[in-house]
Design a protein around this motif. Structure first.
Motif, mmCIF file in Angstrom:
data_model
loop_
_atom_site.group_PDB
_atom_site.id
_atom_site.type_symbol
_atom_site.label_atom_id
_atom_site.label_comp_id
_atom_site.label_asym_id
_atom_site.label_seq_id
_atom_site.Cartn_x
_atom_site.Cartn_y
_atom_site.Cartn_z
ATOM 1 N N VAL A 5 -1.646 0.334 -4.634
ATOM 2 C CA VAL A 5 -1.631 -1.076 -4.026
ATOM 3 C C VAL A 5 -1.230 -2.284 -5.077
ATOM 4 C CG1 VAL A 5 -2.543 -2.566 -2.599
ATOM 5 C CG2 VAL A 5 -3.194 -0.385 -2.361
ATOM 6 N N ARG A 6 -0.399 -3.010 -4.578
ATOM 7 C CA ARG A 6 -0.041 -4.143 -5.792
ATOM 8 C C ARG A 6 -1.173 -5.009 -5.651
ATOM 9 N NH1 ARG A 6 3.471 -6.693 -9.034
ATOM 10 N NH2 ARG A 6 3.007 -8.846 -9.205
ATOM 11 N N HIS A 7 -1.959 -5.137 -6.848
ATOM 12 C CA HIS A 7 -3.166 -5.895 -7.085
ATOM 13 C C HIS A 7 -3.053 -7.275 -6.710
ATOM 14 C CE1 HIS A 7 -1.130 -6.447 -10.787
ATOM 15 N NE2 HIS A 7 -1.681 -5.839 -11.501
ATOM 16 N N ASP A 8 -2.089 -8.026 -7.113
ATOM 17 C CA ASP A 8 -1.941 -9.298 -6.983
ATOM 18 C C ASP A 8 -1.960 -9.701 -5.438
ATOM 19 O OD1 ASP A 8 -1.702 -10.293 -9.599
ATOM 20 O OD2 ASP A 8 0.271 -9.704 -9.692
ATOM 21 N N ALA A 9 -1.278 -8.966 -4.665
ATOM 22 C CA ALA A 9 -1.040 -9.136 -3.330
ATOM 23 C C ALA A 9 -2.134 -9.069 -2.400
ATOM 24 C CB ALA A 9 0.156 -8.286 -2.933
ATOM 25 N N VAL A 10 -3.186 -8.136 -3.129
ATOM 26 C CA VAL A 10 -4.268 -8.176 -2.387
ATOM 27 C C VAL A 10 -5.260 -9.491 -2.384
ATOM 28 C CG1 VAL A 10 -6.778 -6.971 -2.458
ATOM 29 C CG2 VAL A 10 -4.424 -5.558 -2.859
ATOM 30 N N ALA A 11 -5.291 -10.112 -3.582
ATOM 31 C CA ALA A 11 -5.752 -11.326 -3.803
ATOM 32 C C ALA A 11 -5.032 -12.404 -2.830
ATOM 33 C CB ALA A 11 -5.747 -11.679 -5.118
ATOM 34 N N TRP A 12 -3.958 -12.345 -3.042
ATOM 35 C CA TRP A 12 -3.100 -13.136 -2.157
ATOM 36 C C TRP A 12 -3.482 -13.026 -0.831
ATOM 37 C CZ3 TRP A 12 1.799 -12.220 -5.581
ATOM 38 C CH2 TRP A 12 1.427 -12.727 -6.563
ATOM 39 N N GLY A 13 -3.348 -12.025 -0.044
ATOM 40 C CA GLY A 13 -3.432 -11.536 1.035
ATOM 41 C C GLY A 13 -4.901 -11.931 1.665
ATOM 42 N N TYR A 14 -5.695 -11.792 0.999
ATOM 43 C CA TYR A 14 -7.182 -11.999 1.283
ATOM 44 C C TYR A 14 -7.425 -13.454 1.225
ATOM 45 C CZ TYR A 14 -9.482 -7.169 1.871
ATOM 46 O OH TYR A 14 -9.754 -5.985 2.365
ATOM 47 N N ALA A 15 -6.813 -14.200 0.260
ATOM 48 C CA ALA A 15 -6.970 -15.911 0.290
ATOM 49 C C ALA A 15 -6.329 -16.314 1.521
ATOM 50 C CB ALA A 15 -6.403 -15.945 -0.947
ATOM 51 N N ARG A 16 -5.219 -15.845 1.634
ATOM 52 C CA ARG A 16 -4.547 -16.414 2.901
ATOM 53 C C ARG A 16 -5.191 -16.051 4.143
ATOM 54 N NH1 ARG A 16 -0.455 -14.351 6.282
ATOM 55 N NH2 ARG A 16 0.858 -16.020 7.208
ATOM 56 N N GLY A 17 -5.697 -14.874 4.389
ATOM 57 C CA GLY A 17 -6.349 -14.568 5.573
ATOM 58 C C GLY A 17 -7.788 -15.385 5.709
ATOM 59 N N VAL A 43 0.728 -1.143 0.084
ATOM 60 C CA VAL A 43 -0.130 0.153 0.038
ATOM 61 C C VAL A 43 0.854 1.390 -0.178
ATOM 62 C CG1 VAL A 43 -1.867 1.246 1.374
ATOM 63 C CG2 VAL A 43 -1.836 -1.132 1.248
ATOM 64 N N SER A 44 0.731 1.947 -1.038
ATOM 65 C CA SER A 44 1.744 3.360 -1.179
ATOM 66 C C SER A 44 0.879 4.488 -1.268
ATOM 67 C CB SER A 44 2.596 3.066 -2.513
ATOM 68 O OG SER A 44 3.093 4.308 -2.526
ATOM 69 N N GLN A 45 0.611 5.358 -0.271
ATOM 70 C CA GLN A 45 -0.205 6.372 -0.389
ATOM 71 C C GLN A 45 0.451 7.698 -0.949
ATOM 72 O OE1 GLN A 45 -2.008 5.637 4.046
ATOM 73 N NE2 GLN A 45 -3.740 6.684 2.816
ATOM 74 N N ARG A 46 0.816 7.560 -2.062
ATOM 75 C CA ARG A 46 1.475 8.581 -2.768
ATOM 76 C C ARG A 46 0.865 9.779 -3.225
ATOM 77 N NH1 ARG A 46 3.850 4.734 -7.462
ATOM 78 N NH2 ARG A 46 4.201 3.417 -5.423
ATOM 79 N N GLY A 47 -0.392 9.741 -3.166
ATOM 80 C CA GLY A 47 -1.481 10.794 -3.420
ATOM 81 C C GLY A 47 -1.832 10.757 -5.058
ATOM 82 N N ILE A 48 -3.102 11.263 -5.113
ATOM 83 C CA ILE A 48 -3.741 11.217 -6.471
ATOM 84 C C ILE A 48 -3.784 12.684 -6.715
ATOM 85 C CG2 ILE A 48 -5.935 10.655 -5.670
ATOM 86 C CD1 ILE A 48 -6.643 9.303 -8.330
ATOM 87 N N LEU A 49 -3.655 13.138 -8.082
ATOM 88 C CA LEU A 49 -4.142 14.378 -8.504
ATOM 89 C C LEU A 49 -4.928 14.542 -9.550
ATOM 90 C CD1 LEU A 49 -3.401 17.518 -8.103
ATOM 91 C CD2 LEU A 49 -1.542 17.173 -9.732
ATOM 92 N N ASN A 50 -6.239 15.085 -9.697
ATOM 93 C CA ASN A 50 -7.040 15.287 -10.752
ATOM 94 C C ASN A 50 -6.748 16.787 -11.385
ATOM 95 O OD1 ASN A 50 -9.140 13.523 -8.720
ATOM 96 N ND2 ASN A 50 -8.768 12.873 -10.819
ATOM 97 N N LEU A 51 -6.255 16.802 -12.642
ATOM 98 C CA LEU A 51 -5.868 18.007 -13.109
ATOM 99 C C LEU A 51 -7.232 18.858 -13.678
ATOM 100 C CD1 LEU A 51 -2.593 16.803 -15.002
ATOM 101 C CD2 LEU A 51 -2.720 18.433 -12.947
#
Length: 416
Positions: free
Chosen positions: A180-192, A112-120
């Protein structure tokens, strides 16, 4: 096995011979209290929160392919809560808060990387609209910051500020957004979920529903009949085809959304940026590739690939905003199937069939909604009542005239 820095060191000293599979590969049981169809982010998150928050133990997740092979592994990884309407903003802000604590919650590095989002902003009218949206975000507890052109230039000096057609006049920033790393979200929820007793059954395609006297008794699958007290459907772009097996026609169309990644570059893009005069959004991955996308293909499709006119349109949007892209080589592209609803907002609701529940219509918002979608769908399945942040996501909002049309496009799914 719980993951930790100490565990990594311990395994390194023993040749990494003690790692266990992240989740089991069980055979399906004859009956479960709750069956979730769809082993993507939303289905896995639902099972995880059913077990973690609501104490449900006898749960199965059925996936026709493999975990991470669908939309959860085919998106541009952006998270945000910069919506305006009351039906949407509290829900997506709830999701963003869950993202912020997710890695500690399910003991997995989701990057998870909260690097910010900017709508121009490219016009005075757009500044007014983004000011209104930013105020709505703040009223719902989210963060929002309106930037001047000079403030944007300090952060993104390489953008084309003096474009004759699309001059950059400022931007609406949400600093807590990011990727966020999309694959890791699936793997993390599956493992949990697996650690809490959920059966994750891959290569198990649902071929039909067994409905008796208006009650869903279970599902027919490629691995035989599986009985269920309740069945939840969370299959994204395949929602229409799946619910047709129960005799339902949804207010949803399926379209392909293409995504792209460039060759690896040195760090150049500090956050996520979106083009306000077209449809282009871009971030830089941890491996250095620029990850970007744009509009969906305008025709209905179940294919996980798109057509060249949309590739051209996305590239044109990127070049108008960021001329330096013209020197960058495209590494690969792919597509995911979007479940586009009639008003551009999702549905989390019971169906008219007792014991059958539906989660879909996520349009572009599926990945960023993953934690809240799972939590709210689990709440509905466990209690038969909607979660407070998802009360507007009902089937009957279309006949009641309570659409949640964030873009004001009307009943044309491909424009949302």
């Amino acid at each position: 096995m719980r993951y930790s820095g100490f565990r990594v060191l311990q395994q390194a000293m023993t040749g990494h011979k003690g790692w266990q599979p992240a989740w089991r590969d069980p055979d399906p049981k004859p009956h479960y209290d709750i069956v979730i169809i769809g082993g993507g982010g939303h289905g896995l998150a639902t099972a995880y929160y059913l077990a973690r928050q609501f104490g449900q133990a006898n749960i199965a997740v059925l996936e026709k392919g493999w975990i991470g092979g669908g939309n959860v592994g085919r998106n541009t990884t952006i998270i945000r809560s910069n919506y305006m309407l009351d039906g949407n903003e509290p829900f997506y802000e709830f999701s963003l808060k869950l993202w912020e604590g997710l890695e500690q919650d399910f003991n997995y590095n989701a990057m998870v990387s909260q690097r910010g989002i900017l709508n121009l902003i490219h016009s005075d009218a757009q500044r007014d609209a983004f000011t209104r949206r930013g105020n709505a975000m703040i009223l719902n507890g989210a963060d929002a910051e309106l930037l001047t052109a000079e403030q944007v230039r300090r952060e993104y000096p390489f953008l084309n500020f003096n474009n004759a057609r699309f001059p950059i006049k400022g931007g609406l920033a949400q600093r807590r957004g990011g990727t966020v790393r999309h694959d890791a979200v699936a793997w993390g929820y599956a493992r949990g979920a697996d650690r809490r007793g959920v059966d994750i059954i891959q290569h198990c395609e649902v071929t039909g529903f067994r409905i008796e006297n208006g009650i869903c008794r279970g599902v027919e699958t490629s691995r035989g009949f599986i009985g269920a007290g309740k069945v939840g459907v969370a299959v994204a772009g395949n929602s229409g085809r799946m619910m047709a097996k129960a005799g339902m026609r949804l207010p949803i169309e399926s379209h392909v959304l293409q995504a792209f990644v460039s060759e690896g570059l040195k760090p150049v893009l500090p956050g996520v940026i979106t083009f306000g005069a077209g449809h282009f959004y871009c971030s830089q991955s941890d491996k250095g590739g620029l990850v970007f996308g744009g509009d969906i293909d305008g025709y209905n499709s179940y294919a996980q690939r798109g057509n060249l006119p949309v590739v051209e349109d996305v590239a044109e949007g990127g070049m108008a905003l960021f001329p330096g892209l013209g020197r960058v080589r495209l590494l690969r592209m792919w597509g995911g199937i979007m479940d586009m609803s009639m008003d551009g907002s999702p549905i989390i609701d019971r169906t008219h069939i007792d014991g059958l529940y539906f989660n879909g219509g996520w349009c572009y918002g599926g990945f960023k909604a993953t934690p809240a979608s799972g939590w709210c769908f689990a709440h509905l399945l466990a209690t038969d009542t909607p979660h407070p942040t998802a009360t507007a996501y009902r089937f009957d909002r279309f006949e009641r005239g309570r659409m949640i049309d964030e873009k004001g496009m009307g009943a044309q799914p491909n424009l949302h």
